[in-house]
Design a protein around this motif. Structure first.
Motif, mmCIF file in Angstrom:
data_model
loop_
_atom_site.group_PDB
_atom_site.id
_atom_site.type_symbol
_atom_site.label_atom_id
_atom_site.label_comp_id
_atom_site.label_asym_id
_atom_site.label_seq_id
_atom_site.Cartn_x
_atom_site.Cartn_y
_atom_site.Cartn_z
ATOM 1 N N ASN A 165 0.830 -1.207 0.000
ATOM 2 C CA ASN A 165 0.000 0.000 0.000
ATOM 3 C C ASN A 165 0.866 1.260 0.000
ATOM 4 N N HIS A 166 1.899 1.237 -0.811
ATOM 5 C CA HIS A 166 2.822 2.368 -0.903
ATOM 6 C C HIS A 166 2.075 3.599 -1.415
ATOM 7 N N PRO A 167 2.337 4.778 -0.835
ATOM 8 C CA PRO A 167 1.626 5.998 -1.260
ATOM 9 C C PRO A 167 1.769 6.312 -2.746
ATOM 10 N N ARG A 168 2.905 5.962 -3.352
ATOM 11 C CA ARG A 168 3.098 6.268 -4.767
ATOM 12 C C ARG A 168 2.119 5.491 -5.649
ATOM 13 N N ILE A 169 1.780 4.264 -5.259
ATOM 14 C CA ILE A 169 0.814 3.488 -6.036
ATOM 15 C C ILE A 169 -0.543 4.175 -6.011
ATOM 16 N N ALA A 170 -0.908 4.742 -4.881
ATOM 17 C CA ALA A 170 -2.168 5.483 -4.794
ATOM 18 C C ALA A 170 -2.139 6.692 -5.723
#
Length: 297
Positions: A165-170
Motif C-alpha cells: 500500500n505504498h503511497p506512490r501506487i495510490a
C-alpha cells in the motif's frame, strides 16, 4: 499521457488459407494519406508542435516505432513460423518507419481541440524544470522497457509497492483515473486488434469470409487479458518513469492532468494514436496475410 500500443493478435478458431491472386495493395480506405506541405504540424500549428517536443512526444514515437519493429519475430512465430525471414522484417520496418509514423500522427492530431490558452499553459508546465524532468523520465523509462529485464524489474517493484500500500501506487492510480488511461488503452487495443483482423480478411488470409460479428466476438474475448496487462504495464512503467519525482511533484502533474488543458491534450493525443495504430494494425494484418498465403509482399 502516453500509451503503449497493446496488440494481442490471436486467430484461434479462424481457418487460414493460401489464396491465389493475393492482392499486394491496401484497399482504398486504408491507403496511406499523402501529407500536403501545409498539413505539416510545424507549419499549421508551430506552438503545438513545440509543446509536443517539450513533452517528449517525438522521442516516444521513435521508441514506439522500435517496439513495433522488434515485435516482428514474435508475430511471425505466432502466425507463419519460418515463412517470413528478412522479407517480413523489411515489411514491418516499413510499416513502423519513424518518419512515417510521425507524419501520420501529426496529420491525425485534432488541432482544433486545443485552444491557444491550453497550449500556452501546457508549454509553461512542460518547459519548466518539473515538466522537463517528467518528460525525460517518461522517455528514459520507455527506452528502458525495450529490454524485457528492465520491464520485469519495474513490474516487480510496482507489485511489491502495491502489496505494501505504498503511497506512490495510490498517486499513480489517481493519475490513471484522472487521465482515463486504463479505459482508453483497453479501447484502443481492442480497436487495433479488430483492425488487424480486418487486414487479415482484406488480404485473403481466411479460408472463407469471416463475418465482422465473429471478429468482434474474438476481439472482445481478449478484453479481460488486455485490461489486466494494461493495469500491470502502466503501473510498472510509471513506477520507473516517475521514480525521481517527489510526492509533491506527482501531485502537480495530477493537477495539470485534471485541468481543462490537461484533459484536452490527453484526449487529442489518444485520438491521434487511435488513428495511427488502427492503420498500422490493418497494414500488419494485410501484410501478414501475404506471408500466410506463401507469397512475397
Amino acid at each position: 499521457m502516453l500509451r503503449r500500443p497493446f496488440l494481442a493478435f490471436t486467430i484461434a478458431g479462424f481457418a487460414l488459407c493460401a489464396p491465389a491472386g493475393f492482392a499486394q495493395s491496401a484497399p482504398p480506405a486504408m491507403q496511406a494519406q499523402v501529407i500536403a506541405p501545409d498539413a505539416v504540424l510545424g507549419a499549421r500549428a508551430p506552438e503545438l508542435r513545440a509543446l509536443l517536443g517539450a513533452m517528449g512526444l517525438y522521442d516516444i514515437l521513435a521508441i514506439m516505432a522500435a517496439e513495433g519493429r522488434e515485435s516482428a519475430p514474435d508475430l511471425e512465430a505466432d502466425m507463419f513460423p519460418g515463412q517470413g525471414g528478412a522479407a517480413w522484417m523489411a515489411v514491418v520496418a516499413g510499416i513502423y518507419a519513424t518518419d512515417k509514423m510521425t507524419a501520420a500522427f501529426e496529420a491525425a492530431l485534432p488541432v482544433e481541440r486545443l485552444s491557444d490558452a491550453d497550449i500556452a499553459s501546457l508549454r509553461a508546465f512542460f518547459e519548466s524544470d518539473l515538466g522537463a524532468r517528467i518528460a525525460a523520465g517518461e522517455i528514459a523509462a520507455r527506452q528502458a522497457f525495450l529490454d524485457p529485464s528492465h520491464e520485469q524489474i519495474a513490474t516487480d517493484l510496482a507489485e511489491e509497492r502495491a502489496a505494501q500500500n505504498h503511497p506512490r501506487i495510490a498517486q499513480l492510480t489517481e493519475f490513471n483515473i484522472v487521465n482515463d488511461l486504463v479505459e482508453r488503452n483497453v479501447s484502443g487495443a481492442l480497436n487495433a486488434n479488430f483492425a488487424f483482423y480486418m487486414g487479415l480478411s482484406d488480404g485473403g488470409a481466411f479460408a472463407a469470409p469471416i463475418p465482422e460479428e465473429m471478429m468482434l466476438a474474438q476481439v472482445w474475448d481478449q478484453e479481460a487479458a488486455i485490461r489486466a496487462e494494461t493495469v500491470q504495464w502502466l503501473l510498472a512503467y510509471q513506477t520507473l518513469a516517475y521514480e525521481d519525482l517527489s510526492d509533491a511533484d506527482m501531485a502537480a502533474y495530477i493537477a495539470l492532468s485534471r485541468s481543462a488543458a490537461g484533459q484536452a491534450i490527453n484526449a487529442s493525443l489518444f485520438a491521434a494514436f487511435d488513428i495511427v495504430f488502427n492503420a498500422i494494425s490493418h497494414d500488419l494484418g494485410r501484410a501478414a496475410a501475404g506471408f500466410i498465403a506463401g507469397e512475397d509482399t
